[in-house]
Design a protein around this motif. Structure first.
Motif, mmCIF file in Angstrom:
data_model
loop_
_atom_site.group_PDB
_atom_site.id
_atom_site.type_symbol
_atom_site.label_atom_id
_atom_site.label_comp_id
_atom_site.label_asym_id
_atom_site.label_seq_id
_atom_site.Cartn_x
_atom_site.Cartn_y
_atom_site.Cartn_z
ATOM 1 N N ILE A 14 0.861 -1.182 0.000
ATOM 2 C CA ILE A 14 0.000 0.000 0.000
ATOM 3 C C ILE A 14 0.897 1.233 0.000
ATOM 4 C CG2 ILE A 14 -1.729 1.311 1.277
ATOM 5 C CD1 ILE A 14 -2.637 -1.316 2.542
ATOM 6 N N MET A 25 1.349 -2.346 7.117
ATOM 7 C CA MET A 25 0.039 -2.885 6.769
ATOM 8 C C MET A 25 -0.650 -3.600 7.927
ATOM 9 S SD MET A 25 1.154 -4.404 3.039
ATOM 10 C CE MET A 25 -0.494 -4.784 2.463
ATOM 11 N N PHE A 34 -4.436 -4.358 6.667
ATOM 12 C CA PHE A 34 -4.752 -4.996 5.397
ATOM 13 C C PHE A 34 -5.478 -6.332 5.586
ATOM 14 C CE2 PHE A 34 -3.510 -7.409 1.489
ATOM 15 C CZ PHE A 34 -4.230 -6.622 0.599
ATOM 16 N N PHE A 145 -10.347 -1.142 -3.361
ATOM 17 C CA PHE A 145 -9.483 -0.460 -2.397
ATOM 18 C C PHE A 145 -9.404 1.038 -2.716
ATOM 19 C CE2 PHE A 145 -5.528 0.864 -0.408
ATOM 20 C CZ PHE A 145 -5.556 0.182 0.807
ATOM 21 N N PHE A 152 -5.010 6.450 -1.350
ATOM 22 C CA PHE A 152 -4.001 5.396 -1.320
ATOM 23 C C PHE A 152 -4.194 4.449 -2.505
ATOM 24 C CE2 PHE A 152 -4.763 6.964 2.902
ATOM 25 C CZ PHE A 152 -3.494 7.080 3.459
ATOM 26 N N LEU A 154 -3.251 0.339 -4.010
ATOM 27 C CA LEU A 154 -2.841 -1.038 -3.752
ATOM 28 C C LEU A 154 -2.105 -1.553 -4.976
ATOM 29 C CD1 LEU A 154 -3.402 -3.182 -1.465
ATOM 30 C CD2 LEU A 154 -5.293 -3.986 -2.897
#
Length: 301
Positions: A14, A25, A34, A145, A152, A154
């Motif tokens: 991430i 994470m 996560f 995500f 953010f 992924l």
């Protein structure tokens, strides 16, 4: 020919948009733990997702586990939209006909491992006879995500081809698969017409303890190709696979080309199968657990 049962591993990270440094994470981290995100994503995808353009469906079937920081189970992957005949393998007599509206569904094992103090998680996907839903699941997770955490992103990076711990691993043999030649060549050699031919060329270390090269030097054996093909000894091939020592075991890894998916690890001979022809849960999970530890040990820093 595609591996019957293969495994592909991804390193997941991430990052904040516009930045290169991966973030922690684990629990209490920004934007999330996560593991919690993946658990929630899997729970929200237990009903079939229909990929209309390609006539595919997929959905998760999670399995409870006593292991901490692990989410695993099956991705049930289905195909439809075409007719086919099903025949008895011995008598060759047709047993029934598959209609275009019939859905063929197979179970593919998956596992996600997110250590509590790390900037990376690992995810394993199984394939079966070349069939895989990796791209659908990966794309759906990245989009989901981004929607949930818009600041953010992924990312998924395939592990095997770029893993540093494989760099010096000894390669015992290299197999070049399916040369680009016409079937009439084999007709002349064999003296009869052939509908389909699988043809491979294997270069193998002669001495018992010898090696062809290290994994990182495989490129020196293969010339640049075109349209996904590679060249060796003046001939063009669809793919290359290598017998590599990984974590104390010899495993076959897809390396180059269009006919073999790079980074796919063959575990066909290492797993047990049930009556359905698919790997048992215990045997496929054991293979994934072993490889997870080998890969993570080389990339967690």
């Amino acid at each position: 020919m595609s591996f019957t049962i293969g495994l592909r591993f991804y390193r997941i990270s991430i990052r904040k948009k516009g930045e290169k440094t991966p973030l922690e994470m684990g629990a209490g981290c920004t934007p999330c733990d996560f593991l919690d995100y993946v658990s929630d994503f899997v729970a929200r995808r237990i009903e079939p997702t229909v990929e209309v353009a390609t006539q595919r469906t997929w959905f998760f079937e999670p399995i409870a586990t006593p292991s901490i920081r692990v989410v695993h189970g099956y991705i049930n992957y289905g195909t439809h939209g075409f007719e086919s005949k099903f025949k008895d393998v011995r008598t060759r007599k047709q047993k029934y006909k598959r209609e275009a509206t019939d859905l063929e569904e197979i179970p593919l094992y998956f596992q996600m491992w997110a250590p509590s103090a790390s900037k990376y998680a690992l995810m394993a996907f199984q394939s079966f006879q070349g069939r895989s839903c990796i791209n659908y699941v990966r794309s759906a997770m990245i989009a989901d995500f981004a929607n949930r955490y818009p600041d953010f992103q992924l990312s998924f990076i395939i592990v095997a081809p770029s893993s540093s711990f494989l760099a010096d691993a000894p390669v015992k043999s290299v197999t070049f698969m399916k040369p680009r030649v016409g079937s009439d060549r084999f007709d002349r050699v064999l003296g009869k017409q052939m509908d389909e031919v699988d043809y491979e060329v294997t270069v193998r270390a002669k001495r018992r303890g010898g090696m062809i090269s290290s994994y990182k030097d495989l490129g020196k054996l293969v010339g640049p190709g075109d349209n996904g093909f590679v060249f060796f000894d003046g001939h063009s091939y669809e793919g290359v696979k290598a017998d590599v020592k990984i974590g104390g075991k010899r495993r076959v890894v897809g390396v180059y080309g269009s006919g073999m998916d790079a980074g796919l690890i063959d575990v066909s001979e290492n797993v047990k199968r049930d009556g359905s022809g698919h790997p048992t849960l215990h045997s496929i999970q054991t293979e994934v657990d072993s490889l997870m530890e080998d890969f993570y040990g080389s990339i967690h820093t």
